[in-house]
Design a protein around this motif. Structure first.
Motif, PDB file in Angstrom:
ATOM      1  N   ASP A  73       0.827  -1.208   0.000  1.00  6.05           N
ATOM      2  CA  ASP A  73       0.000   0.000   0.000  1.00  6.05           C
ATOM      3  C   ASP A  73       0.864   1.262   0.000  1.00  6.05           C
ATOM      4  O   ASP A  73       0.550   2.238  -0.686  1.00  6.05           O
TER       5      ASP A  73
ATOM      6  N   SER B  50      -5.266  -1.398  -3.059  1.00  3.87           N
ATOM      7  CA  SER B  50      -6.323  -1.099  -2.098  1.00  3.87           C
ATOM      8  C   SER B  50      -6.783   0.345  -2.241  1.00  3.87           C
ATOM      9  O   SER B  50      -6.010   1.241  -2.595  1.00  3.87           O
TER      10      SER B  50
ATOM     11  N   GLN C   9      -7.639   2.354   0.103  1.00  2.71           N
ATOM     12  CA  GLN C   9      -6.979   3.197   1.095  1.00  2.71           C
ATOM     13  C   GLN C   9      -5.629   3.693   0.578  1.00  2.71           C
ATOM     14  O   GLN C   9      -5.216   4.815   0.876  1.00  2.71           O
TER      15      GLN C   9
ATOM     16  N   GLN D 160      -9.442   9.845   6.193  1.00  3.28           N
ATOM     17  CA  GLN D 160      -8.912   8.727   5.411  1.00  3.28           C
ATOM     18  C   GLN D 160      -9.952   7.622   5.259  1.00  3.28           C
ATOM     19  O   GLN D 160     -10.197   7.126   4.154  1.00  3.28           O
ATOM     20  N   VAL D 161     -10.589   7.236   6.364  1.00  2.62           N
ATOM     21  CA  VAL D 161     -11.590   6.170   6.325  1.00  2.62           C
ATOM     22  C   VAL D 161     -12.810   6.609   5.519  1.00  2.62           C
ATOM     23  O   VAL D 161     -13.322   5.861   4.675  1.00  2.62           O
TER      24      VAL D 161
ATOM     25  N   GLY E 119     -12.016   6.706   1.773  1.00  2.00           N
ATOM     26  CA  GLY E 119     -11.959   5.378   1.181  1.00  2.00           C
ATOM     27  C   GLY E 119     -13.337   4.794   0.973  1.00  2.00           C
ATOM     28  O   GLY E 119     -13.630   4.193  -0.063  1.00  2.00           O
ATOM     29  N   SER E 120     -14.230   4.973   1.935  1.00  2.00           N
ATOM     30  CA  SER E 120     -15.592   4.456   1.819  1.00  2.00           C
ATOM     31  C   SER E 120     -16.368   5.172   0.724  1.00  2.00           C
ATOM     32  O   SER E 120     -17.108   4.553  -0.046  1.00  2.00           O
TER      33      SER E 120
ATOM     34  N   SER F  39     -12.531  -2.731  -0.342  1.00  2.00           N
ATOM     35  CA  SER F  39     -11.357  -2.580  -1.190  1.00  2.00           C
ATOM     36  C   SER F  39     -10.798  -3.935  -1.554  1.00  2.00           C
ATOM     37  O   SER F  39     -11.140  -4.942  -0.971  1.00  2.00           O
TER      38      SER F  39
END
Length: 262
Positions: free
Chosen positions: A12, A98, A100, A242-243, A246-247, A255
């Motif tokens: 990542d 991913s 993220q 960040q979370v 990503g969602s 992911s």
């Protein structure tokens, strides 16, 4: 397994850095980004600094906080809609990387690198123009890095809005950025002067409040919350953005495993 976990994290990080390098090469010198990152915060600062009966050195933390907010959150709302239009972003989402890592890579290019560099330049100019001095250099470096990454991830979160039009994303972002300048404690209005407990409670929810407090501590040694609390608040905001980013990018579908080649 520990080895598998380490391999995924390394993968990542490698993917995020590759995405960040790509964005740095393509978007740093775009006129819309330069105007949003440099000219707009400078004009905003002058509009409120002129006529204020305050020592010049006390104005530098506010200028730096405004500059970091706008420079850090300006790249992704431009780059991601453009890449949706050219289908580059779709290829990233379809790649064995991913989500993220994609969010982190996009945020790194605008936050930890671009905005931090602008913040260093702004600090240098401010030290000469305002005759200020840095008391706590470590606090300043932490403030530059964490504030930049925090608001870069905020920009990435807004860029997750499904559109190919840069103007739509920037309009939504400015609906948050501009009020943030006035509700955040210390930037233009000291926290103690916010209207009632309701105004102060809203200010305490803004990461810009803690960013300004940490920057002010670096320059004059005064702080309302303490550098530890400021740093933790910025880290929590980074994790939330960040979370959420990503969602939002995947519509909540999770992911894929990372298979970034080296």
């Amino acid at each position: 397994m520990p080895g598998g976990w380490f391999e995924r994290v390394s993968c990542d990080i490698g993917a995020a850095w590759a995405i960040a390098r790509k964005d740095m090469k393509i978007y740093y010198l775009k006129p819309s980004i330069l105007v949003s990152s440099l000219l707009f915060p400078f004009v905003m600062f002058l509009a409120f600094a002129i006529g204020r009966n305050a020592p010049p050195g006390t104005l530098l933390p506010g200028l730096l906080a405004i500059t970091l907010l706008f420079s850090a959150s300006s790249i992704e709302p431009v780059s991601i809609p453009i890449e949706r239009r050219t289908k580059t972003f779709d290829r990233l989402l379809a790649a064995p990387v991913s989500v993220q890592a994609i969010v982190l890579g996009s945020s790194l290019s605008g936050g930890a690198i671009f905005a931090s560099a602008i913040g260093v330049a702004t600090t240098g100019v401010g030290l000469v123009a305002f005759h200020a001095e840095i008391i706590h250099i470590v606090a300043l470096l932490v403030a530059l890095a964490f504030t930049s990454l925090c608001f870069s991830m905020m920009g990435t979160l807004f860029a997750a809005y499904r559109t190919e039009n840069v103007g739509e994303v920037m309009s939504l972002l400015n609906l948050v950025r501009l009020p943030l300048l006035f509700i955040s404690g210390g930037v233009f209005i000291p926290l103690r002067e916010h209207a009632g407990m309701g105004g102060q409670s809203i200010a305490l929810l803004s990461p810009l409040t803690y960013a300004h407090d940490l920057i002010q501590f670096a320059f004059d040694g005064t702080t309302r919350f303490g550098p530890g609390v400021d740093t933790v608040a910025l880290v929590l905001a980074i994790i939330v953005f960040q979370v959420a980013g990503g969602s939002s990018s995947t519509g909540g579908h999770g992911s894929r495993p990372c298979r970034f080649p080296g």
